[in-house]
Design a protein around this motif. Structure first.
Motif, PDB file in Angstrom:
ATOM      1  N   GLY A  32      38.033  55.369  73.898  1.00  0.00           N
ATOM      2  CA  GLY A  32      36.790  55.082  73.201  1.00  0.00           C
ATOM      3  C   GLY A  32      36.925  55.133  71.696  1.00  0.00           C
ATOM      4  O   GLY A  32      36.105  54.594  70.974  1.00  0.00           O
ATOM      5  N   ASP A  33      37.955  55.801  71.178  1.00  0.00           N
ATOM      6  CA  ASP A  33      38.095  55.958  69.742  1.00  0.00           C
ATOM      7  C   ASP A  33      38.997  54.906  69.122  1.00  0.00           C
ATOM      8  O   ASP A  33      39.122  54.837  67.914  1.00  0.00           O
ATOM      9  N   ALA A  34      39.635  54.102  69.938  1.00  0.00           N
ATOM     10  CA  ALA A  34      40.583  53.134  69.401  1.00  0.00           C
ATOM     11  C   ALA A  34      39.842  52.003  68.696  1.00  0.00           C
ATOM     12  O   ALA A  34      38.784  51.582  69.112  1.00  0.00           O
ATOM     13  N   ALA A  35      40.437  51.542  67.631  1.00  0.00           N
ATOM     14  CA  ALA A  35      39.858  50.424  66.887  1.00  0.00           C
ATOM     15  C   ALA A  35      40.190  49.129  67.598  1.00  0.00           C
ATOM     16  O   ALA A  35      41.176  49.049  68.310  1.00  0.00           O
ATOM     17  N   PRO A  36      39.374  48.109  67.427  1.00  0.00           N
ATOM     18  CA  PRO A  36      39.711  46.817  68.012  1.00  0.00           C
ATOM     19  C   PRO A  36      41.102  46.397  67.581  1.00  0.00           C
ATOM     20  O   PRO A  36      41.527  46.669  66.462  1.00  0.00           O
ATOM     21  N   THR A  37      41.807  45.723  68.491  1.00  0.00           N
ATOM     22  CA  THR A  37      43.210  45.428  68.247  1.00  0.00           C
ATOM     23  C   THR A  37      43.453  44.096  67.563  1.00  0.00           C
ATOM     24  O   THR A  37      44.569  43.820  67.166  1.00  0.00           O
ATOM     25  N   GLY A  38      42.462  43.280  67.453  1.00  0.00           N
ATOM     26  CA  GLY A  38      42.650  41.974  66.816  1.00  0.00           C
ATOM     27  C   GLY A  38      42.973  42.142  65.337  1.00  0.00           C
ATOM     28  O   GLY A  38      42.594  43.117  64.711  1.00  0.00           O
ATOM     29  N   SER A  39      43.700  41.188  64.777  1.00  0.00           N
ATOM     30  CA  SER A  39      43.987  41.254  63.350  1.00  0.00           C
ATOM     31  C   SER A  39      43.575  39.939  62.708  1.00  0.00           C
ATOM     32  O   SER A  39      43.721  38.874  63.288  1.00  0.00           O
ATOM     33  N   ALA A  40      43.069  40.043  61.520  1.00  0.00           N
ATOM     34  CA  ALA A  40      42.653  38.837  60.794  1.00  0.00           C
ATOM     35  C   ALA A  40      43.882  38.219  60.167  1.00  0.00           C
ATOM     36  O   ALA A  40      44.731  38.906  59.625  1.00  0.00           O
ATOM     37  N   SER A  41      43.982  36.907  60.224  1.00  0.00           N
ATOM     38  CA  SER A  41      45.122  36.247  59.596  1.00  0.00           C
ATOM     39  C   SER A  41      44.720  35.794  58.200  1.00  0.00           C
ATOM     40  O   SER A  41      43.608  35.345  57.979  1.00  0.00           O
ATOM     41  N   ALA A  42      45.628  35.934  57.286  1.00  0.00           N
ATOM     42  CA  ALA A  42      45.352  35.545  55.905  1.00  0.00           C
ATOM     43  C   ALA A  42      45.412  34.028  55.797  1.00  0.00           C
ATOM     44  O   ALA A  42      46.248  33.380  56.414  1.00  0.00           O
ATOM     45  N   ASP A 131      27.817  43.567  66.754  1.00  0.00           N
ATOM     46  CA  ASP A 131      28.101  43.065  65.415  1.00  0.00           C
ATOM     47  C   ASP A 131      28.917  41.781  65.565  1.00  0.00           C
ATOM     48  O   ASP A 131      29.088  41.297  66.686  1.00  0.00           O
ATOM     49  N   ASP A 132      29.388  41.224  64.486  1.00  0.00           N
ATOM     50  CA  ASP A 132      30.102  39.949  64.555  1.00  0.00           C
ATOM     51  C   ASP A 132      31.362  40.018  65.415  1.00  0.00           C
ATOM     52  O   ASP A 132      31.796  39.010  65.959  1.00  0.00           O
ATOM     53  N   ASP A 133      31.956  41.201  65.518  1.00  0.00           N
ATOM     54  CA  ASP A 133      33.248  41.334  66.188  1.00  0.00           C
ATOM     55  C   ASP A 133      33.242  42.130  67.479  1.00  0.00           C
ATOM     56  O   ASP A 133      34.279  42.256  68.120  1.00  0.00           O
ATOM     57  N   LEU A 171      33.594  45.261  74.225  1.00  0.00           N
ATOM     58  CA  LEU A 171      34.288  43.984  74.107  1.00  0.00           C
ATOM     59  C   LEU A 171      34.514  43.708  72.635  1.00  0.00           C
ATOM     60  O   LEU A 171      33.681  44.068  71.801  1.00  0.00           O
ATOM     61  N   VAL A 172      35.639  43.071  72.316  1.00  0.00           N
ATOM     62  CA  VAL A 172      35.913  42.679  70.938  1.00  0.00           C
ATOM     63  C   VAL A 172      36.190  41.183  70.890  1.00  0.00           C
ATOM     64  O   VAL A 172      36.715  40.597  71.839  1.00  0.00           O
ATOM     65  N   ARG A 173      35.816  40.579  69.767  1.00  0.00           N
ATOM     66  CA  ARG A 173      35.989  39.138  69.595  1.00  0.00           C
ATOM     67  C   ARG A 173      37.463  38.799  69.449  1.00  0.00           C
ATOM     68  O   ARG A 173      38.225  39.486  68.778  1.00  0.00           O
ATOM     69  N   SER A 174      37.835  37.707  70.099  1.00  0.00           N
ATOM     70  CA  SER A 174      39.171  37.136  69.960  1.00  0.00           C
ATOM     71  C   SER A 174      38.985  35.628  69.870  1.00  0.00           C
ATOM     72  O   SER A 174      38.790  34.955  70.874  1.00  0.00           O
ATOM     73  N   GLY A 175      38.969  35.108  68.652  1.00  0.00           N
ATOM     74  CA  GLY A 175      38.681  33.693  68.462  1.00  0.00           C
ATOM     75  C   GLY A 175      37.242  33.392  68.847  1.00  0.00           C
ATOM     76  O   GLY A 175      36.315  34.023  68.349  1.00  0.00           O
TER      77      GLY A 175
END
Length: 193
Positions: A32-42, A131-133, A171-175
């Motif tokens: 429950g404490d883990a941050a979403p794993t997705g990363s934003a690409s520059a 939220d958005d993500d 749930l976390v956003r992925s694309g």
């Protein structure tokens, strides 16, 4: 979006036995404490920036979350039915935070000869945050239209006619879609009552 249901004596015990029978029906997935794993690409200079995701209403977010979680539950049954061979389908629905769950599911499915039938449905759902993500919601799972049998055709986990379990799901956003980042038992008996 909560819907009332009838309380049956022994419901919690049945749900716990069923949970022990299937790895996914226990509170097994993700921290429950883990941050979403997705990363934003520059973005590189000269490239068009990626458009921001479309903002969802609470109703749309809850519908997406429930549909995604019900797909997760369906694929879980398929993994058991295939003896673990269809594990890649599950990997496509979850984040890295669910890696331990995926490994345990694959091991259990390949070692035990279980047959899953029917569907586990989300009987009630309540949005907690959006939220958005990410989407965070509570779900009441209804096991009454599902079964799990061992290699001898014997039911595993007891009578499911009135078996329910409350779950907390992130749930976390992925694309353009969302992935399951956590799905764990929620210790609130009244949610499914």
């Amino acid at each position: 979006m909560r819907t009332p249901g009838s309380r049956s004596e022994g419901r919690h015990a049945i749900a716990l036995v069923a949970a022990a029978a299937l790895l996914a029906l226990s509170g097994c997935a993700g921290s429950g404490d883990a941050a979403p794993t997705g990363s934003a690409s520059a973005t590189t200079s000269g490239a068009d920036p990626t458009p921001a995701p479309t903002e969802l209403t609470e109703s749309e977010a809850l519908d997406i979350a429930v549909a995604t979680y019900e797909e997760f539950l369906s694929v879980e049954g398929a993994v058991f039915d295939s003896g673990g061979e269809s594990i890649d389908e599950m990997k496509n629905l979850v984040t890295d935070n669910m890696a331990e769950y995926v490994v345990g599911l694959e091991e259990s499915a390949s070692q035990d000869d279980y047959t899953a039938a029917g569907t586990i449905k989300v009987r009630a759902a309540e949005l907690q945050s959006l939220d958005d993500d990410s989407i965070h919601f509570y779900a009441c799972l209804d096991f009454s239209e599902s079964s799990l049998t061992d290699s001898a055709g014997q039911p595993v986990g007891g009578d499911r006619a009135s078996a329910f379990e409350a779950k907390e799901v992130y749930l976390v956003r992925s694309g353009d879609s969302f992935l399951i980042d956590k799905a764990a038992h929620w210790d609130n008996d009244s949610f499914c009552a």
